[in-house]
Design a protein around this motif. Structure first.
Motif, short mmCIF file in Angstrom:
data_model
loop_
_atom_site.label_atom_id
_atom_site.label_comp_id
_atom_site.label_asym_id
_atom_site.label_seq_id
_atom_site.Cartn_x
_atom_site.Cartn_y
_atom_site.Cartn_z
N SER A 154 59.02 85.39 107.69
CA SER A 154 59.61 84.17 107.14
C SER A 154 59.67 84.17 105.62
O SER A 154 60.25 83.28 105.03
CB SER A 154 58.80 82.95 107.61
N GLY A 155 59.08 85.19 105.00
CA GLY A 155 59.13 85.28 103.55
C GLY A 155 58.05 84.51 102.83
O GLY A 155 58.07 84.40 101.60
N LEU A 156 57.09 83.93 103.56
CA LEU A 156 56.02 83.16 102.93
C LEU A 156 55.05 84.06 102.18
O LEU A 156 54.40 83.62 101.22
CB LEU A 156 55.26 82.35 103.99
N ILE A 157 54.92 85.33 102.61
CA ILE A 157 54.06 86.29 101.93
C ILE A 157 54.82 87.59 101.79
O ILE A 157 55.80 87.83 102.50
CB ILE A 157 52.74 86.53 102.70
N ILE A 381 63.85 82.94 106.98
CA ILE A 381 63.99 84.26 107.61
C ILE A 381 65.43 84.77 107.45
O ILE A 381 65.66 85.94 107.13
CB ILE A 381 63.62 84.19 109.10
N PHE A 382 66.42 83.89 107.66
CA PHE A 382 67.83 84.29 107.53
C PHE A 382 68.14 84.72 106.09
O PHE A 382 68.81 85.73 105.87
CB PHE A 382 68.75 83.14 107.94
N ARG A 383 67.66 83.97 105.11
CA ARG A 383 67.91 84.32 103.71
C ARG A 383 67.35 85.71 103.40
O ARG A 383 67.98 86.51 102.71
CB ARG A 383 67.29 83.29 102.78
N ARG A 384 66.16 85.98 103.92
CA ARG A 384 65.54 87.29 103.67
C ARG A 384 66.35 88.41 104.34
O ARG A 384 66.61 89.45 103.73
CB ARG A 384 64.11 87.27 104.20
N GLN A 388 68.52 91.48 102.45
CA GLN A 388 68.29 92.88 102.74
C GLN A 388 69.57 93.57 103.22
O GLN A 388 69.80 94.74 102.95
CB GLN A 388 67.20 93.03 103.81
N GLU A 389 70.41 92.83 103.93
CA GLU A 389 71.63 93.42 104.50
C GLU A 389 72.75 93.51 103.47
O GLU A 389 73.41 94.55 103.35
CB GLU A 389 72.08 92.59 105.70
N MET A 390 72.98 92.42 102.72
CA MET A 390 74.16 92.33 101.87
C MET A 390 73.86 92.49 100.38
O MET A 390 74.77 92.65 99.57
CB MET A 390 74.86 90.98 102.09
N ILE A 541 81.73 93.42 102.78
CA ILE A 541 81.15 94.68 102.29
C ILE A 541 79.86 94.36 101.53
O ILE A 541 79.89 93.58 100.58
CB ILE A 541 82.13 95.43 101.37
N PRO A 542 78.73 94.95 101.92
CA PRO A 542 77.48 94.69 101.21
C PRO A 542 77.55 95.16 99.76
O PRO A 542 78.18 96.18 99.44
CB PRO A 542 76.44 95.51 101.99
N ILE A 543 76.90 94.43 98.86
CA ILE A 543 76.83 94.80 97.44
C ILE A 543 75.41 95.21 97.07
O ILE A 543 75.00 95.12 95.91
CB ILE A 543 77.31 93.63 96.55
N LYS A 544 74.66 95.67 98.08
CA LYS A 544 73.26 96.04 97.84
C LYS A 544 73.14 97.25 96.94
O LYS A 544 72.26 97.31 96.08
CB LYS A 544 72.59 96.31 99.20
N ASP A 545 74.07 98.24 97.10
CA ASP A 545 74.04 99.44 96.26
C ASP A 545 74.74 99.13 94.95
O ASP A 545 75.81 99.66 94.64
CB ASP A 545 74.71 100.60 97.00
N LEU A 546 74.12 98.28 94.15
CA LEU A 546 74.75 97.80 92.92
C LEU A 546 74.90 98.93 91.90
O LEU A 546 75.84 98.91 91.09
CB LEU A 546 73.93 96.65 92.33
N GLU A 547 74.02 99.91 91.94
CA GLU A 547 74.11 101.01 90.98
C GLU A 547 75.39 101.82 91.22
O GLU A 547 76.12 102.13 90.27
CB GLU A 547 72.88 101.90 91.11
#
Length: 688
Positions: A154-157, A381-384, A388-390, A541-547
């Motif tokens: 859930s992202g609490l920790i 949980i969805f935000r986390r 991670q995905e996008m 399209i995910p933008i996770k690989d920003l580099e």
């Protein structure tokens, strides 16, 4: 010296072993007895001042060492008693004479009472508590681990906090398991004390009468003092260690040290103190009771309780006054006109929330945390997962109730405007109809709001039967959350603000500072970079690989490409990411465009002030749109998003042409797919 301190425990254990072999003089025996008593007192005080058992995690090992030390002293003292005519040092003699007080029988009775208190009460109780604590701790481990996993999901920790909690749970289990075994040493030590006492008395009496020629009265006098003294100097530290053992294993729900907890919790109940005082006053009416002592103690309790009660009332009044003052400071002016005289308050009216979700009255229990609602946790949980995905953190979702909605309705707003609406029944389940159900289930016909699947609202008692018939059954909260998550995915590109782009770039600067300093804003400014990222998110399209994205933008912008061309080059650089997202099991099912159709599209490309677009004839465009509509039905039976495959030259223009008609269709170019993927054409779109 430092090396000696580092090995002090090893030296101490060797010294204990030597006590079992080497005879000690009465002087050295006194030193060892005093050290034993001091060490036991230190351990007891430490156990009273720790806040949780793991603060004294070495206790099981320390218990073994102190028990061995005490037995070594017992052997050394027994040797002195039997070989030196009852003389075993000043400490043993002093303890024996103090307890006996000239009366052997009374002294032995007191000594035996101490022994049995130690053996039957303290030791037995500590052993039982340690055994139960060890079993319960081990039984509770799976539940605690699941709770940690839930908080992590859930992202609490974060991962480090979860790792620390898991290590603490493991240490607790190991500690209580060790304590369960260590208490057996205490029990054995108490039994051994009784045996040594009998040996000292019987053996000493036999030696005194046979070898020393003492009379019976002299033997009893000499060896009874030595026996009782030796037993006391042994059992006093044993009693302290047993008490410390019991304190440690019973500190399950403490918040502070024992002193702090006792003081805080006793003084928090002044009324009980006063009632006890009045009870003692009533006891003075019983004939023969000591009136002076009862009255004094009763008055102390009554006046002490009154003082504490008044003190607590003053503190409560001061706290209430402080709260009232704070509330008064924050209180809104009585009239709306007065409130909006302050121009800063007017500005609060023009702000919009990035994401809002409003609920009817019946849906509030699903959202309200005090009522057991899990909506907030599921959103976390969805935000986390989405981040991670996008590679994009969606803003916080504002949840509020609305009187303008029906009781079972909810609506989703993006930047203040409604983009989706749904209606659910809280006391029902949503059953999604399969392609060919094996049976019919009673329910209220509806459409699943996120994907538009024909469904039924069914009663909870029909859930199992619906699953048997092949229906997919979803609880109301999951229906609403799925609709929210899909809506956010569709409109994520609208939520990528300029400020969020700055934060993404700043985050990349920590790992690739040279790239960021070279590119932003020297080669591409934040505005154009935002347009590129928005275009990628809009097409999923995910933008996770920003580099990689920034490197490609830097190379393309330096060569003078326009924004559209840069976007296509970035998509090519992200081919592995695109392939992973849209490929299923090494295959990709697609619709292709006929070569003649692609040729006509290239020829129809027209440029105006707004950019390049496809100027196809209305007949061809209508025919293409209708064909695609028919071919898309084939994807209903495939576990894959509908994809149209084109050449890179026209990809973006085909996407813009089809987006108004089929927003859920993805348009990819051939060079955006990895070469190791098997492409299967399930349909071909022609110009006529």
């Amino acid at each position: 010296m430092k090396r000696l301190l580092n090995n002090a425990i090893a030296v101490f254990v060797i010294l204990i072993v030597l006590l079992l072999i080497i005879p000690l003089s009465p002087f050295l025996l006194d030193v060892m007895i005093i050290i034993n008593i001091s060490l036991s007192m230190i351990i007891l005080l430490i156990s009273m001042n720790i806040k949780e058992p793991l603060d004294f995690s070495i206790f099981p090992s320390l218990l073994l060492i102190t028990t061995l030390f005490r037995l070594g002293i017992n052997i050394a003292s027994t040797r002195n008693i039997l070989t030196n005519s009852g003389s075993a040092g000043q400490v043993i003699k002093a303890f024996g004479e103090f307890v006996l007080q000239g009366n052997v029988i009374v002294g032995f009775v007191i000594f035996l009472i101490i022994i049995f208190v130690q053996f039957l009460v303290i030791t037995k109780g500590a052993e039982r508590v340690a055994e139960v604590a060890a079993r319960f701790t081990l039984d509770a481990m799976p539940g605690k681990q699941m709770a940690i996993d839930a908080d992590l999901s859930s992202g609490l920790i974060d991962e480090q906090q979860a790792k620390a909690r898991r290590e603490k749970i493991q240490r607790e289990a190991d500690f209580y398991g060790a304590m369960d075994g260590a208490t057996k040493f205490v029990k054995g030590d108490a039994i051994m004390a009784l045996i040594i006492t009998a040996v000292n008395l019987i053996g000493g009496a036999a030696i005194g009468m046979i070898q020393g020629g003492m009379g019976i009265s002299e033997v009893l006098s000499v060896y009874s003092i030595a026996t009782v003294g030796d037993g006391l100097v042994s059992q006093l530290p044993a009693l302290l260690i047993s008490t410390a053992t019991g304190m440690i294993v019973t500190r399950a729900v403490s918040e502070g040290s024992l002193n702090e907890d006792v003081t805080k919790q006793f003084l928090a109940q002044p009324r009980t103190m006063m009632i006890t005082g009045f009870f003692l006053l009533i006891l003075t009416l019983v004939p023969g009771m000591p009136i002076l002592q009862l009255v004094v103690i009763a008055l102390v309790l009554i006046f002490g309780g009154l003082y504490l009660s008044r003190k607590m009332q003053k503190e409560a009044a001061a706290f209430a006054a402080g709260m009232a003052a704070d509330a008064k400071k924050q209180e809104t002016p009585q009239t709306e006109e007065d409130y909006y005289k302050d121009i800063n308050n007017v500005y609060s009216l023009i702000g919009v929330e990035p994401i809002e979700m409003e609920f009817g009255y019946s849906l509030i229990p699903l959202v309200d945390e005090p009522s057991g609602g899990k909506m907030l946790n599921r959103i976390v949980i969805f935000r986390r997962q989405y981040a991670q995905e996008m590679g994009f953190v969606i803003p916080s979702v504002r949840l509020r109730d609305s009187s303008s909605l029906n009781t079972n309705q909810y609506q989703i707003k993006i930047k203040g405007e409604e983009v989706a609406r749904g209606e659910i029944l809280v006391d029902h389940y949503l059953a999604l109809e399969p392609a060919s159900p094996t049976g019919e289930i009673d329910g209220i016909e509806t459409i699943e709001p996120a994907y538009g699947i024909p469904s039924k609202w069914i009663l909870p008692e029909n859930k199992e039967m619906a699953e048997i018939y092949g229906y997919t059954v979803i609880d109301p909260l999951s229906v609403m959350l799925t609709h929210l998550s899909e809506t956010i995915r569709q409109h994520a590109y609208e939520l990528l603000t300029r400020q969020e782009v700055v934060q993404l770039v700043d985050s990349l600067k920590k790992t690739s500072p040279e790239l960021v300093e070279e590119t932003v804003p020297n080669v591409v400014n934040y505005g154009n970079f935002q347009k590129i990222l928005v275009a990628l998110l809009k097409e999923g399209i995910p933008i996770k690989d920003l580099e990689t994205i920034l490197e490609t933008v830097s190379d393309c912008a330096a060569s003078g490409m326009d924004i559209n061309s840069i976007i296509e080059q970035v998509r090519t650089a992200l081919k592995r990411t695109i392939t992973r997202k849209f490929c299923t099991g090494g295959q990709m099912c697609v619709l292709t465009l006929d070569a003649e159709l692609e040729k006509k599209m290239v020829e129809s490309m027209t440029k105006n002030e707004q950019g390049v677009y496809l100027a196809l004839s209305p007949d061809i465009m209508q025919h293409v749109v209708e064909q695609i509509g028919e071919e898309l039905k084939k994807f209903n039976e495939l576990s894959q998003e509908p994809i149209i495959l084109t050449s890179q030259v026209i990809r973006i223009y085909v996407y813009r042409m089809l987006e108004p008609f089929y927003p859920g269709v993805y348009v990819l170019a051939f060079n955006e797919i990895s070469s190791n993927i098997q492409i299967q054409a399930v349909g071909n779109i022609t110009a006529s």
